[in-house]
Design a protein around this motif. Structure first.
Motif, short mmCIF file in Angstrom:
data_model
loop_
_atom_site.label_atom_id
_atom_site.label_comp_id
_atom_site.label_asym_id
_atom_site.label_seq_id
_atom_site.Cartn_x
_atom_site.Cartn_y
_atom_site.Cartn_z
N ALA A 1 -17.44 31.72 2.15
CA ALA A 1 -16.12 31.10 2.34
C ALA A 1 -15.73 30.25 1.13
O ALA A 1 -14.57 30.24 0.72
CB ALA A 1 -16.13 30.25 3.61
N ARG A 2 -16.71 29.55 0.55
CA ARG A 2 -16.41 28.74 -0.65
C ARG A 2 -16.05 29.63 -1.84
O ARG A 2 -15.13 29.32 -2.60
CB ARG A 2 -17.61 27.84 -0.98
N LYS A 3 -16.77 30.73 -1.98
CA LYS A 3 -16.46 31.65 -3.10
C LYS A 3 -15.07 32.26 -2.94
O LYS A 3 -14.42 32.60 -3.93
CB LYS A 3 -17.52 32.75 -3.18
N LEU A 4 -14.63 32.41 -1.70
CA LEU A 4 -13.30 32.99 -1.45
C LEU A 4 -12.20 31.93 -1.43
O LEU A 4 -11.03 32.26 -1.27
CB LEU A 4 -13.32 33.74 -0.11
N GLY A 5 -12.59 30.65 -1.53
CA GLY A 5 -11.60 29.58 -1.58
C GLY A 5 -11.03 29.19 -0.23
O GLY A 5 -10.00 28.51 -0.15
N ILE A 6 -11.67 29.60 0.88
CA ILE A 6 -11.18 29.21 2.20
C ILE A 6 -12.00 28.05 2.77
O ILE A 6 -11.80 27.63 3.91
CB ILE A 6 -11.15 30.39 3.20
N LEU A 7 -12.90 27.53 1.95
CA LEU A 7 -13.66 26.32 2.31
C LEU A 7 -13.99 25.58 1.02
O LEU A 7 -14.50 26.18 0.07
CB LEU A 7 -14.95 26.70 3.05
N THR A 8 -13.67 24.29 1.01
CA THR A 8 -13.98 23.48 -0.17
C THR A 8 -15.07 22.45 0.10
O THR A 8 -15.81 22.08 -0.80
CB THR A 8 -12.72 22.73 -0.68
N ARG A 9 -15.17 21.99 1.34
CA ARG A 9 -16.16 20.96 1.67
C ARG A 9 -17.57 21.49 1.45
O ARG A 9 -17.89 22.62 1.82
CB ARG A 9 -15.98 20.50 3.12
N LYS A 10 -18.42 20.66 0.84
CA LYS A 10 -19.76 21.13 0.45
C LYS A 10 -20.74 21.17 1.60
O LYS A 10 -21.60 22.04 1.67
CB LYS A 10 -20.30 20.25 -0.69
N GLN A 11 -20.67 20.20 2.54
CA GLN A 11 -21.59 20.21 3.68
C GLN A 11 -21.11 21.21 4.74
O GLN A 11 -19.92 21.40 4.91
CB GLN A 11 -21.67 18.81 4.34
N ASN A 12 -22.06 21.79 5.45
CA ASN A 12 -21.70 22.64 6.60
C ASN A 12 -21.71 21.79 7.86
O ASN A 12 -22.65 21.82 8.65
CB ASN A 12 -22.70 23.81 6.72
N ASP A 13 -20.65 21.00 8.04
CA ASP A 13 -20.59 20.09 9.19
C ASP A 13 -19.28 20.30 9.95
O ASP A 13 -18.55 21.27 9.70
CB ASP A 13 -20.73 18.63 8.72
N ALA A 14 -18.99 19.41 10.90
CA ALA A 14 -17.81 19.59 11.74
C ALA A 14 -16.51 19.56 10.93
O ALA A 14 -15.57 20.30 11.23
CB ALA A 14 -17.78 18.51 12.83
N LYS A 15 -16.46 18.74 9.89
CA LYS A 15 -15.25 18.69 9.04
C LYS A 15 -15.06 20.01 8.29
O LYS A 15 -13.94 20.50 8.15
CB LYS A 15 -15.35 17.53 8.04
N ALA A 16 -16.16 20.56 7.80
CA ALA A 16 -16.08 21.86 7.12
C ALA A 16 -15.61 22.94 8.09
O ALA A 16 -14.80 23.81 7.74
CB ALA A 16 -17.44 22.23 6.53
N LEU A 17 -16.12 22.87 9.32
CA LEU A 17 -15.73 23.87 10.33
C LEU A 17 -14.23 23.80 10.60
O LEU A 17 -13.57 24.83 10.71
CB LEU A 17 -16.52 23.64 11.62
N LEU A 18 -13.70 22.60 10.70
CA LEU A 18 -12.26 22.43 10.94
C LEU A 18 -11.45 23.03 9.78
O LEU A 18 -10.45 23.72 10.00
CB LEU A 18 -11.92 20.95 11.13
N GLU A 19 -11.90 22.78 8.56
CA GLU A 19 -11.21 23.34 7.38
C GLU A 19 -11.25 24.87 7.41
O GLU A 19 -10.23 25.54 7.21
CB GLU A 19 -11.86 22.82 6.09
N LEU A 20 -12.43 25.42 7.69
CA LEU A 20 -12.57 26.88 7.73
C LEU A 20 -11.74 27.48 8.86
O LEU A 20 -11.02 28.47 8.67
CB LEU A 20 -14.05 27.26 7.89
N ASP A 21 -11.82 26.86 10.04
CA ASP A 21 -11.03 27.33 11.19
C ASP A 21 -9.54 27.36 10.86
O ASP A 21 -8.83 28.32 11.18
CB ASP A 21 -11.23 26.40 12.39
N THR A 22 -9.06 26.30 10.25
CA THR A 22 -7.64 26.19 9.92
C THR A 22 -7.21 27.35 9.02
O THR A 22 -6.16 27.97 9.22
CB THR A 22 -7.36 24.84 9.22
N ASN A 23 -8.05 27.66 8.02
CA ASN A 23 -7.71 28.75 7.09
C ASN A 23 -7.86 30.12 7.73
O ASN A 23 -7.06 31.03 7.46
CB ASN A 23 -8.56 28.62 5.82
N LEU A 24 -8.85 30.31 8.60
CA LEU A 24 -9.01 31.61 9.27
C LEU A 24 -7.88 31.85 10.26
O LEU A 24 -7.45 33.00 10.45
CB LEU A 24 -10.37 31.69 9.98
N ARG A 25 -7.36 30.79 10.86
CA ARG A 25 -6.23 30.94 11.78
C ARG A 25 -4.96 31.35 11.05
O ARG A 25 -4.08 31.97 11.64
CB ARG A 25 -6.02 29.64 12.57
N LYS A 26 -4.85 31.03 9.77
CA LYS A 26 -3.70 31.50 8.98
C LYS A 26 -3.78 33.01 8.77
O LYS A 26 -2.76 33.68 8.61
CB LYS A 26 -3.68 30.79 7.62
#
Length: 261
Positions: A214-239
């Motif tokens: 996900a980071r390589k594809l630019g749909i996740l920027t947060r470095k830790q795999n935690d709840a905040k990262a999940l929210l960021e990834l979810d938001t982008n996958l929902r788009k």
């Protein structure tokens, strides 16, 4: 959506990931994945309990996960629902030798007792998640599930084996389990047997592989795999697909594990 290193437009990114979903979301995926454990059963309650236990120990080497999950099913006489509901103390003792990494026989016995409590007093696993689901997220329901699961007398040490998103966890294994139960992919991989919940409520199982891709594809920027990262990834996958965002778990995981992306 953040800029991605491959410089794909959002349309190109969606086309790329949709193609990877198509490549990996098929029955060939089952054999080498922990989802193969619940696929051994046909009764709804057997599927959901076998799936929950397999997902709980789904960390580490995948062959070892599948081997140990199969051992656990054998210890439960290959009838997980009947075992959970009707076990005796001596039946429970049969689970004592079980171990998968830090999940041991004592944790296993506690899980069976807590599952029995869930089925007798809370309308089963689906009932708990349905009761606490929010319109656009199941993360608060996972937290409520954990407190319900451990509302009976229990070993303190066993609590660490159920994640809590409200304590900053990405809750990878439970999110994977919920994908199995709720998402009907029409290919025979995910079960879609929980009809009261929608795939649009699901969150992506975020682990090392899916996070790195996900980071390589630019749909996740947060470095830790935690709840905040999940929210960021979810938001982008929902788009990319708001009705079935976690289908992209197949793409991210497949790219990471099978293609070394």
């Amino acid at each position: 959506m953040t800029n991605n290193p491959l410089e794909l437009s959002e349309t190109e990114l969606k086309e790329f990931l949709d193609a990877k979903v198509y490549a990996f979301n098929n029955p060939d995926f089952i054999e080498s994945d922990p989802i193969s454990i619940p696929h051994q059963f046909s009764k709804k309650e057997d599927i959901e309990i076998a799936g929950f236990l397999a997902a709980t120990i789904a960390w580490g080497n995948r062959k070892s996960i599948i081997k140990n999950a199969n051992t656990l099913m054998e210890l439960m006489d290959n009838s997980p629902y009947d075992f959970v509901l009707n076990h005796s103390e001596s039946n429970l003792e049969n689970l004592a030798p079980f171990v998968h990494r830090t999940f041991n026989g004592n944790d296993c016995m506690q899980f069976v007792k807590s599952l029995q409590h869930i089925y007798i007093n809370h309308n089963g696993l689906e009932g708990v998640f349905t009761k606490y689901a929010e319109a656009d997220s199941l993360q608060p329901a996972i937290s409520k599930f954990k407190s319900t699961f451990f509302e009976i007398d229990h070993l303190q040490r066993t609590e660490k084996h159920v994640s809590d998103p409200l304590r900053k966890s990405a809750a990878k294994r439970i999110n994977m389990y919920l994908r199995w139960m709720i998402r009907n992919d029409n290919t025979g991989v995910d079960f879609g047997i929980w009809k009261n919940l929608s795939p649009s409520q699901l969150s992506c199982p975020l682990d090392v592989h899916s996070g790195n891709v996900a980071r390589k594809l630019g749909i996740l920027t947060r470095k830790q795999n935690d709840a905040k990262a999940l929210l960021e990834l979810d938001t982008n996958l929902r788009k990319l697909d708001k009705s079935d965002p976690v289908k992209y778990d197949f793409a991210l995981f497949g790219l990471g594990v099978f293609e070394g992306f």
